[in-house]
Structures are given as structure tokens and as C-alpha cells.
Design a protein around this motif. Sequence first.
Motif, mmCIF file in Angstrom:
data_model
loop_
_atom_site.group_PDB
_atom_site.id
_atom_site.type_symbol
_atom_site.label_atom_id
_atom_site.label_comp_id
_atom_site.label_asym_id
_atom_site.label_seq_id
_atom_site.Cartn_x
_atom_site.Cartn_y
_atom_site.Cartn_z
ATOM 1 N N GLU A 152 28.865 45.036 46.390
ATOM 2 C CA GLU A 152 27.793 45.206 45.419
ATOM 3 C C GLU A 152 26.841 46.277 45.943
ATOM 4 N N ARG A 203 33.412 44.778 42.292
ATOM 5 C CA ARG A 203 32.069 44.240 42.061
ATOM 6 C C ARG A 203 32.154 42.924 41.294
ATOM 7 N N GLY A 237 33.039 40.110 43.480
ATOM 8 C CA GLY A 237 32.108 39.815 44.555
ATOM 9 C C GLY A 237 32.516 40.381 45.893
ATOM 10 N N ILE A 258 27.066 31.874 39.776
ATOM 11 C CA ILE A 258 27.766 33.137 40.028
ATOM 12 C C ILE A 258 29.204 32.826 40.440
ATOM 13 N N SER A 262 21.887 38.196 38.012
ATOM 14 C CA SER A 262 22.000 37.944 39.452
ATOM 15 C C SER A 262 20.657 37.704 40.134
ATOM 16 N N ALA A 281 26.577 39.843 44.799
ATOM 17 C CA ALA A 281 27.858 40.243 44.219
ATOM 18 C C ALA A 281 28.460 39.101 43.412
ATOM 19 N N GLY A 282 29.348 39.432 42.494
ATOM 20 C CA GLY A 282 30.021 38.421 41.687
ATOM 21 C C GLY A 282 29.905 38.707 40.213
ATOM 22 N N HIS A 283 30.136 37.667 39.393
ATOM 23 C CA HIS A 283 30.067 37.858 37.948
ATOM 24 C C HIS A 283 29.613 36.581 37.246
ATOM 25 N N THR A 323 33.144 34.353 41.717
ATOM 26 C CA THR A 323 33.802 35.452 42.421
ATOM 27 C C THR A 323 35.311 35.370 42.274
#
Length: 278
Positions: free
Chosen positions: A182, A176, A179, A273, A267, A188-190, A275
Motif C-alpha cells: 500500500e 494493493r 493487502g 478489511i 481504510s 492495505a487490503g480491500h 486481504t
Amino acid sequence: MSPLIEIEELRSEKGPIILIDARAGADARQRYDAGHLEGAQFADLDKDLALLPQDAANGGRHPLPPIENFAKKLGGWGITPDSHVVVYDDKAAAFGGARLWWMLRAIGHKKVQVLNGGLKAAVDAGLPLSTEPYAISAVAPYPVPANFAGTVDIEETGKAAKERHKMVIDVRETPRYLGQMEPIDLIAGHIPGAENLPYTLNLDEKGKYKSPEELEAAYTKLLGDVKPDDVIVHCGSGVTACHTLLGMEYAGIKGPKMYVGSWSEWSRRDLPIATDQK
């Protein structure tokens, strides 16, 4: 008082305990009704430990409830500042167990512990289950402070992720974070600059927290020279982040804060974001 209590300690505890079953999920109440530890009251993650419904873009999927609502709920469970509270769930404290522990600590409550290993450890140890609902006499609302302590907002989190002497830790599963998937949130990503330390790494093969020494070694390796007060922990919606905050306190690392809105808020705000693997 240790943030964790072992089955043997719970069995031998002589003083009065207020036991809370904090399982999560749409069918959590049904699972509680089908069998819970004898004497346990039920806490609903979505209704008692969060404010729902809400706009996840402003507060995330599990924002904290108004503190006065939490004060009334604690009174309804018979909890006073002197109460010894023990919390458990059926996910090794990853859901409601650690969340309620953290919320109580965030209002200054001292005597609260999470059952190490949760319901499974209790059942494996032969603790009796009951299908009878349990309630004790309600008391006055808990005397809470003006706000929950130890939280940061989205702006402070974003700034901290860019600063070398601060650290943002994302405790979600690595796929997750990267990415690659999700299952819950929209994107998705961080958060760019955030480190990844999945909360599952807090646990051993039996589903119990690792020793304080093992946890301290893992956390300090990640933190390096970053001071605990400059650490922010988050997850998807401010629930499993509490699992790592509990682990940190168990390891003697005190001071990290929680970004409650977490990825579910970030998000949804049209913010950068990442990944990549940091």
C-alpha cells in the motif's frame, strides 16, 4: 457521442472544441508549461477537480469540490452546456482525464470526450505542442444541478458489498487489493466482499482503451447477472475509478455508480478489511 475521441477524429473536427489538459501530480503545471496540445487549458486535479485539503477519513483523498465551485471553474474555462469538451492527460486518462469526463457527465453535460491514448498518442501522431498558456473568454458559471449524480456513500457501499445481487468493484492493482502493498494509504487490503478488476486491464499494449466488444466481454463476465444500476466502482481516492466508469460507458454498460471516498476513506474509518482473493 462516444466517451472517447481518436486522434484522427480530433484532427478532423470542424466545430469549436474546448480542450483541457488534466494531468495530475505535484509538477503537473510545470509539465503543462513545458509542452501541451495547442489550444489546451490546464485543469489541476487537486485544486479544480477535488476539494483539498481535507480529512481523508471523511471523503477520501480526492473528495468532489462544492458543485458551485465547479460551476465557476467551468465558466472560467468558457464551458457552457452546448460546448464540445475534449480532455486528455498523460496517463491514458487514468488521472484527471477520466475524472473530469465523469464530473461533467455527473452534472448532465453531454458533449464531453476523452482523447484515447492521451498525450502520448497525440505526440506519436505528430500533433504540435505549445509552451504558451491558453485561455478563452470566461462565461457565466455553468448551470449545475444540486448535486453530482451517480455517487454513493460509505454506508451504501458497505451494504452493497454484502449483497448477492449487488457488486462493488475495486479497480486498484491486485497487490494493493490483496493487502500485499500500500504505497499511498495507511492500511492495505480491500472492502470485504469487493471484487477486483484493475483499471489497467481496460487498456491495450499501446495504452489505449480496448475495443468496446473486448471491454463488454470482460465486464459482463465479472458482473454476471448483477444489473449495472447495482454496481459500485471505487479505487484509492475516486480518480482511477472514473477510468473504469468511462470504459463501461464505452462498452455500452450504463448505470454503475462511484464511491468517491474509496479506499482512502474506508481504510481510515476502523471498518472491516479483507486481504483474501474473492
